[in-house]
Enzyme design. Structure first.
Site, PDB file in Angstrom:
ATOM      1  N   CYS A 195       4.223  -4.014   7.312  1.00 35.52           N
ATOM      2  CA  CYS A 195       3.701  -5.298   6.834  1.00 35.52           C
ATOM      3  C   CYS A 195       4.844  -6.296   6.673  1.00 35.52           C
ATOM      4  O   CYS A 195       4.629  -7.489   6.587  1.00 35.52           O
ATOM      5  CB  CYS A 195       2.977  -5.129   5.519  1.00 35.52           C
ATOM      6  N   LYS A 241      -7.305   7.112  -2.503  1.00 35.97           N
ATOM      7  CA  LYS A 241      -8.009   7.239  -1.213  1.00 35.97           C
ATOM      8  C   LYS A 241      -6.943   7.038  -0.144  1.00 35.97           C
ATOM      9  O   LYS A 241      -6.504   5.924   0.123  1.00 35.97           O
ATOM     10  CB  LYS A 241      -9.083   6.155  -1.113  1.00 35.97           C
TER      11      LYS A 241
HETATM   12  P1  NAD Z   1      -7.017  -1.163   6.942  1.00 29.96           P
HETATM   13  O1  NAD Z   1      -7.316  -2.395   6.199  1.00 29.96           O
HETATM   14  O2  NAD Z   1      -7.773  -0.890   8.190  1.00 29.96           O
HETATM   15  O3  NAD Z   1      -7.242   0.111   6.011  1.00 29.96           O
HETATM   16  C1  NAD Z   1      -6.697   0.198   4.700  1.00 29.96           C
HETATM   17  C2  NAD Z   1      -7.546   1.144   3.873  1.00 29.96           C
HETATM   18  O4  NAD Z   1      -8.865   0.599   3.749  1.00 29.96           O
HETATM   19  C3  NAD Z   1      -7.707   2.521   4.531  1.00 29.96           C
HETATM   20  O5  NAD Z   1      -7.598   3.492   3.516  1.00 29.96           O
HETATM   21  C4  NAD Z   1      -9.093   2.467   5.139  1.00 29.96           C
HETATM   22  O6  NAD Z   1      -9.712   3.735   5.170  1.00 29.96           O
HETATM   23  C5  NAD Z   1      -9.854   1.505   4.225  1.00 29.96           C
HETATM   24  N1  NAD Z   1     -10.873   0.718   4.939  1.00 29.96           N
HETATM   25  C6  NAD Z   1     -10.862   0.334   6.246  1.00 29.96           C
HETATM   26  N2  NAD Z   1     -11.944  -0.432   6.527  1.00 29.96           N
HETATM   27  C7  NAD Z   1     -12.645  -0.549   5.380  1.00 29.96           C
HETATM   28  C8  NAD Z   1     -13.851  -1.240   5.016  1.00 29.96           C
HETATM   29  N3  NAD Z   1     -14.541  -1.959   5.888  1.00 29.96           N
HETATM   30  N4  NAD Z   1     -14.272  -1.152   3.739  1.00 29.96           N
HETATM   31  C9  NAD Z   1     -13.566  -0.455   2.826  1.00 29.96           C
HETATM   32  N5  NAD Z   1     -12.439   0.226   3.116  1.00 29.96           N
HETATM   33  C10 NAD Z   1     -11.971   0.187   4.367  1.00 29.96           C
HETATM   34  O7  NAD Z   1      -5.434  -1.152   7.211  1.00 29.96           O
HETATM   35  P2  NAD Z   1      -4.603  -0.135   8.084  1.00 29.96           P
HETATM   36  O8  NAD Z   1      -4.916  -0.357   9.521  1.00 29.96           O
HETATM   37  O9  NAD Z   1      -4.719   1.249   7.533  1.00 29.96           O
HETATM   38  O10 NAD Z   1      -3.117  -0.630   7.758  1.00 29.96           O
HETATM   39  C11 NAD Z   1      -2.520  -1.701   8.422  1.00 29.96           C
HETATM   40  C12 NAD Z   1      -2.692  -2.993   7.658  1.00 29.96           C
HETATM   41  O11 NAD Z   1      -2.193  -2.862   6.352  1.00 29.96           O
HETATM   42  C13 NAD Z   1      -1.928  -4.149   8.274  1.00 29.96           C
HETATM   43  O12 NAD Z   1      -2.733  -5.295   8.229  1.00 29.96           O
HETATM   44  C14 NAD Z   1      -0.719  -4.312   7.379  1.00 29.96           C
HETATM   45  O13 NAD Z   1      -0.149  -5.586   7.333  1.00 29.96           O
HETATM   46  C15 NAD Z   1      -1.328  -3.966   6.066  1.00 29.96           C
HETATM   47  N6  NAD Z   1      -0.307  -3.574   5.123  1.00 29.96           N
HETATM   48  C16 NAD Z   1       0.004  -4.477   4.156  1.00 29.96           C
HETATM   49  C17 NAD Z   1       1.004  -4.171   3.252  1.00 29.96           C
HETATM   50  C18 NAD Z   1       1.381  -5.148   2.183  1.00 29.96           C
HETATM   51  O14 NAD Z   1       2.169  -4.780   1.337  1.00 29.96           O
HETATM   52  N7  NAD Z   1       0.882  -6.355   2.175  1.00 29.96           N
HETATM   53  C19 NAD Z   1       1.691  -2.941   3.330  1.00 29.96           C
HETATM   54  C20 NAD Z   1       1.335  -2.052   4.340  1.00 29.96           C
HETATM   55  C21 NAD Z   1       0.333  -2.387   5.229  1.00 29.96           C
END
Ligand code: NAD
Length: 497
Positions: free
Chosen positions: A281, A173
């Site tokens: 991140c 996804k």
């Molecule tokens: P996000 O959590 O908003 O989204 C991540 C994924 O989850 C997307 O595919 C999105 O469509 C889905 N999603 C969003 N809301 C949802 C819900 N309520 N229920 C189910 N699925 C849902 O994150 P983002 O804004 O796309 O990315 C940024 C975040 O990701 C930051 O917090 C960053 O730190 C984190 N991140 C962490 C790492 C790590 O390795 N720890 C790496 C990259 C990014």
């Protein structure tokens, strides 16, 4: 306008989309594509296809699986400009940073090219007379991967090469703001000779994620995104009997000791805080300067960061592109405004850059803030933008207490010339990835990547050896062959006698 569909069973799949979502170019502010969001029926179709494909894929020899990974690795190299262009168009980072993202992702493909080494089992013979025991690891079945917008190629590539090379099928996804790269990867897997149905893509919002988390045909869920969503994913998926690794957000800190090489520290801190517009991140949004050096460090960081060029990621001179959306820009600007109202000093103000020719882009320039109260949201929340706070502590003990007090534990770094302090830090700090004079300590792919505390929910880190464990189940075999218990060596000795 370009339409982005699903990818199921080795080909683009239209299905019964529930919505058309605009995909914006954050540099221009223009809508350049439409993403079709899969229906729950489409997700069900993808999972069934993946399950069926896995039955034969799981029996394909290791040699053949590694051969496909080798071909995939070469194809990713051959198409890295196409992939990087998709990343820059939809995410906005610089082209060279996008190439760097692809290279870091490809490291996991490198690892998967030699997956045989990681899958070797153990053997003990004659544990009891004539009884041998050995272990092997078999695929879990179908792995679902859910990724964030900030690394549209690298993060999914932390997941699918290992899942597939260990004999699983995969359903991805992708992030809705940056979906194109996943479709390119799907096409490349087909060109590499991966059987249809082993790699699938279903796009959409939370309804697609929920459908995957609840589907009985999914065995394991690998998630990377923000902590609130990681928590939902972990709770829902475990409730439905799946193994989960859910990597969350971060608020990475670095301590700068008074004995550090301040020039080296300032230069690397600026790059870590503002590269990719802080949308990493492993970005560095918070520094604690020890022993009265905070103002001098802030001055030097601001000097470096003030020279950064903000603009289109396609222009070579650009150091940082836009943030992902108008909403993100507004949120980040609001955090800086709030800190200022609380009495903090904005040493370098990046709230309103002008980028000629891209007036509708979502640009922010580097911002450096000192004197931030510890309860200000710009310090306590994940900023995910080009903002750095520099705080002060009198001693190492005070500084490490601040680092360990915050709920995240992704990366952490120290700048020092003293080996003893560095050793203390690496043992004291509550974080999964630690840097000594290295502000972004992202491990290479043959180690595993993951944080502590709110930065990782679940037991295993991602990619590397822990990725292999996550994608496979262990089996221990105890065997006896009655009538075949005499050793050949004994027999020949008896004959000679
Ligand atoms: P996000 O959590 O908003 O989204 C991540 C994924 O989850 C997307 O595919 C999105 O469509 C889905 N999603 C969003 N809301 C949802 C819900 N309520 N229920 C189910 N699925 C849902 O994150 P983002 O804004 O796309 O990315 C940024 C975040 O990701 C930051 O917090 C960053 O730190 C984190 N991140 C962490 C790492 C790590 O390795 N720890 C790496 C990259 C990014």
């Amino acid at each position: 306008m370009k339409t982005i569909e699903q990818w199921i069973d080795g080909a683009p799949y239209h299905g019964e989309p529930v919505r058309r979502v605009p995909v914006e170019n954050p540099t221009t502010g223009r809508i350049e594509a439409e993403l079709l969001e899969a229906s729950v029926a489409d997700v069900d179709h993808a999972v069934r296809v993946a399950r069926r494909a896995q039955l034969s894929w799981g029996k394909v020899s290791l040699a053949k699986r590694m051969d496909i990974m080798f071909r995939m690795r070469q194809l990713v190299l051959d198409h890295q400009d196409e992939l990087a262009t998709a990343i820059v168009n939809e995410h906005g980072k610089t082209f060279s940073d996008a190439i760097g993202e692809i290279q870091r992702g490809r490291e996991t493909l490198d690892f998967a090219c030699n997956i045989a080494a990681a899958l070797k089992g153990e053997i003990s013979y004659d544990v009891s007379t004539g009884v041998d025991v050995h272990t092997l690891r078999q695929p879990v079945g179908v792995v679902a991967g859910i990724g964030p917008f900030n690394f549209p190629v690298m993060v999914p590539m932390w997941m699918h090469p290992i899942a597939i090379a260990t004999g699983n099928s995969f359903v991805l996804k992708p992030p809705s703001p940056a979906p194109t790269a996943s479709m390119i990867i799907a096409r490349l897997y087909r060109e590499a000779g991966l059987p249809d149905g082993v790699f699938n893509v279903v796009s959409g919002d939370r309804h697609v994620v929920t459908a995957l988390l609840e589907h009985p045909g999914i065995d394991a869920v690998s998630f990377v995104g923000s902590t609130p969503v990681a928590r939902i994913v972990q709770e829902t998926a475990t409730r439905h009997g799946k193994r989960v690794q859910a990597l969350g957000g971060a608020n990475n800190h670095a301590i700068v000791m008074p004995d550090a090489d301040l020039d080296h520290a300032a230069q690397h801190i600026a790059a870590a805080a503002f590269g990719a517009a802080g949308e990493r991140c492993m970005a560095l949004p918070a520094v604690i300067a020890v022993g009265g050096i905070a103002d001098e460090l802030a001055r030097r960081v601001a000097e470096h960061a003030g020279a950064y060029v903000v603009g289109s990621g396609f222009e070579e001179v650009t150091d940082l592109g836009p943030v992902i959306s108008a909403r993100a820009k507004q949120r980040i600007t609001g955090l800086i405004d709030d800190a200022e109202q609380r009495g903090a000093t904005v040493v370098l103000d990046g709230r309103a850059p002008t980028v000629e020719g891209f007036e509708d882009g979502h640009f922010l320039a580097p911002t450096v803030i000192t004197g931030v109260p510890l309860d200000a949201p710009v310090y306590t929340e994940e900023i995910f933008g080009p903002v750095l706070t520099i705080g002060a502590a009198a001693t190492y003990e005070e500084a490490i207490a601040l680092v360990n007090a915050q709920p995240f534990g992704n990366g952490a770094a120290i700048f020092t010339r003293d080996g003893g302090t560095a050793r203390r830090f690496k043992l004291d700090v509550q974080a999964g990835m630690v840097g000594i004079n290295v502000p972004i300590p992202t491990p290479v792919a043959y180690y595993s990547f993951g944080g502590w505390k709110d930065s990782l929910l679940g037991d295993t880190h991602i990619h590397g050896p822990e990725g292999v464990r996550f994608c496979t189940r262990a089996k221990a075999i105890t065997e006896r062959w009655p009538g075949a218990t005499v050793h050949a060596a004994t027999m020949s000795f008896e004959r000679e006698a």
